[in-house]
Design an enzyme around this catalytic site. Structure first.
Site, PDB file in Angstrom:
ATOM      1  N   ILE A 293       0.865  -1.229   0.071  1.00 38.63           N
ATOM      2  CA  ILE A 293      -0.049  -0.044  -0.012  1.00 38.63           C
ATOM      3  C   ILE A 293       0.933   1.325   0.038  1.00 38.63           C
ATOM      4  O   ILE A 293       1.656   1.347   0.768  1.00 38.63           O
ATOM      5  CB  ILE A 293      -0.839  -0.121   1.150  1.00 38.63           C
ATOM      6  CG1 ILE A 293      -1.879  -1.123   1.249  1.00 38.63           C
ATOM      7  CG2 ILE A 293      -1.775   1.106   1.289  1.00 38.63           C
ATOM      8  CD1 ILE A 293      -2.468  -1.487   0.245  1.00 38.63           C
TER       9      ILE A 293
ATOM     10  N   HIS B 204      -7.521  -5.303  -9.666  1.00 40.84           N
ATOM     11  CA  HIS B 204      -7.872  -6.420  -8.391  1.00 40.84           C
ATOM     12  C   HIS B 204      -8.701  -7.500  -8.722  1.00 40.84           C
ATOM     13  O   HIS B 204      -9.852  -7.258  -9.497  1.00 40.84           O
ATOM     14  CB  HIS B 204      -8.618  -5.413  -7.287  1.00 40.84           C
ATOM     15  CG  HIS B 204      -8.998  -5.923  -5.949  1.00 40.84           C
ATOM     16  ND1 HIS B 204      -7.873  -6.383  -5.143  1.00 40.84           N
ATOM     17  CD2 HIS B 204     -10.090  -6.672  -5.527  1.00 40.84           C
ATOM     18  CE1 HIS B 204      -8.498  -7.093  -4.156  1.00 40.84           C
ATOM     19  NE2 HIS B 204      -9.813  -7.242  -4.507  1.00 40.84           N
TER      20      HIS B 204
ATOM     21  N   ALA C 288      -5.987   6.807  -1.167  1.00 38.34           N
ATOM     22  CA  ALA C 288      -5.471   6.503   0.192  1.00 38.34           C
ATOM     23  C   ALA C 288      -5.653   5.285   0.698  1.00 38.34           C
ATOM     24  O   ALA C 288      -5.081   4.751   1.613  1.00 38.34           O
ATOM     25  CB  ALA C 288      -5.415   7.726   1.206  1.00 38.34           C
TER      26      ALA C 288
ATOM     27  N   ASP D  10      -7.612  -0.739  -2.043  1.00 35.79           N
ATOM     28  CA  ASP D  10      -8.550  -1.309  -3.288  1.00 35.79           C
ATOM     29  C   ASP D  10      -9.876  -0.236  -3.293  1.00 35.79           C
ATOM     30  O   ASP D  10     -11.070  -0.615  -3.334  1.00 35.79           O
ATOM     31  CB  ASP D  10      -8.784  -2.466  -2.973  1.00 35.79           C
ATOM     32  CG  ASP D  10      -7.700  -3.539  -3.039  1.00 35.79           C
ATOM     33  OD1 ASP D  10      -7.379  -4.484  -2.496  1.00 35.79           O
ATOM     34  OD2 ASP D  10      -6.918  -2.962  -3.851  1.00 35.79           O
TER      35      ASP D  10
HETATM   36  C1  GRF Z   1      -3.487 -10.093 -10.306  1.00 39.58           C
HETATM   37  O1  GRF Z   1      -4.598 -10.995 -10.187  1.00 39.58           O
HETATM   38  C2  GRF Z   1      -3.694  -8.956  -9.409  1.00 39.58           C
HETATM   39  O2  GRF Z   1      -4.972  -8.457  -9.477  1.00 39.58           O
HETATM   40  C3  GRF Z   1      -3.544  -9.445  -8.131  1.00 39.58           C
HETATM   41  O3  GRF Z   1      -2.447 -10.205  -8.012  1.00 39.58           O
HETATM   42  C4  GRF Z   1      -2.433 -10.898  -9.297  1.00 39.58           C
HETATM   43  C5  GRF Z   1      -0.911 -10.535 -10.006  1.00 39.58           C
HETATM   44  O4  GRF Z   1      -0.679 -11.502 -10.833  1.00 39.58           O
HETATM   45  N1  GRF Z   1      -3.219  -8.377  -7.051  1.00 39.58           N
HETATM   46  P1  GRF Z   1       0.393 -11.140 -11.817  1.00 39.58           P
HETATM   47  O5  GRF Z   1       1.724 -11.125 -11.099  1.00 39.58           O
HETATM   48  O6  GRF Z   1       0.246 -10.076 -12.876  1.00 39.58           O
HETATM   49  O7  GRF Z   1       0.597 -12.523 -12.754  1.00 39.58           O
END
Ligand code: GRF
Length: 201
Positions: free
Chosen positions: A93, A110, A143, A146
């Site tokens: 974060i 996400h 801030a 998600d």
């Molecule tokens: C993705 O699904 C992203 O949304 C989540 O972690 C995964 C990362 O996958 N935070 P990669 O490293 O792009 O393969």
């Protein structure tokens, strides 16, 4: 548009961006100029190196305080003069120093339909909840965790036989396409929310 991508893991979302840029060339409107990670030995950085891109590592434990890490990350990203910063599986974060510099031009992807299932285990949380549909979200980072303005979402069905990895892979199939589409559209056309220009390329 100059894009810096931040990764923490396998980097398949990064790879999708690199492949789209290789396929579409300048017509895509964006180019990845550097890739940063929160630790060194991750596949996402190796993908960047294979593509001949500059990489950097900014590890929290190398700094006395979280604020110093936040500032260092902002400077490492700023060195590449990005128009857009993309968190593609970046699992940290960012703080006020980073947001002061890149807020409004910092995207995150996400693997859930925000505001449902935010946080580091969105895929597992949807599965454990017994949801029948989940999906992925591309949003501007604010801030919170998600919690920034949603740019794009797409639903993904949850199947009886799914476990976290089969569901996450199905989500990622959609997520990669969504991220490539959003980055290209932002780079070419900018973005406004209810008529207010939020991102200007
Ligand atoms: C993705 O699904 C992203 O949304 C989540 O972690 C995964 C990362 O996958 N935070 P990669 O490293 O792009 O393969």
């Amino acid at each position: 548009a100059r894009v810096v991508v931040l990764v923490s893991g396998s980097g398949t979302n990064l790879q999708a961006l690199l492949d789209a840029i290789a396929r579409q060339g300048p017509a895509y409107g964006a180019e990845v100029v550097a890739v940063g990670g929160d630790r060194a030995d991750i596949e996402g950085l190796r993908r960047a190196e294979r593509a001949g891109l500059p990489t950097f590592v900014c590890r929290v434990r190398d700094f006395a305080t979280r604020q110093e890490w936040d500032q260092a990350l902002a400077e490492a990203v700023a060195a590449h003069r990005p128009d857009l910063v993309v968190s593609a599986g970046f699992m940290k974060i960012v703080g006020p120093a980073f947001l002061a510099r890149f807020g409004g031009r910092f995207l995150n992807t996400h693997p859930a339909l925000l505001p449902s299932f935010p946080g580091a285990h969105g895929v597992r949380d949807a599965l454990d909840y017994g949801a029948k549909v989940t999906g992925c979200t591309v949003h501007f980072v604010d801030a919170g965790v998600d919690s920034g303005p949603v740019i794009a979402q797409e639903a993904v069905p949850i199947r009886e036989e799914d476990d976290e990895s089969t569901l996450h892979e199905r989500i990622k199939q959609v997520e990669r396409r969504l991220l490539v589409d959003v980055v290209g559209r932002l780079a070419r056309d900018g973005y406004s929310i209810k008529g207010r220009k939020v991102f200007i390329p």
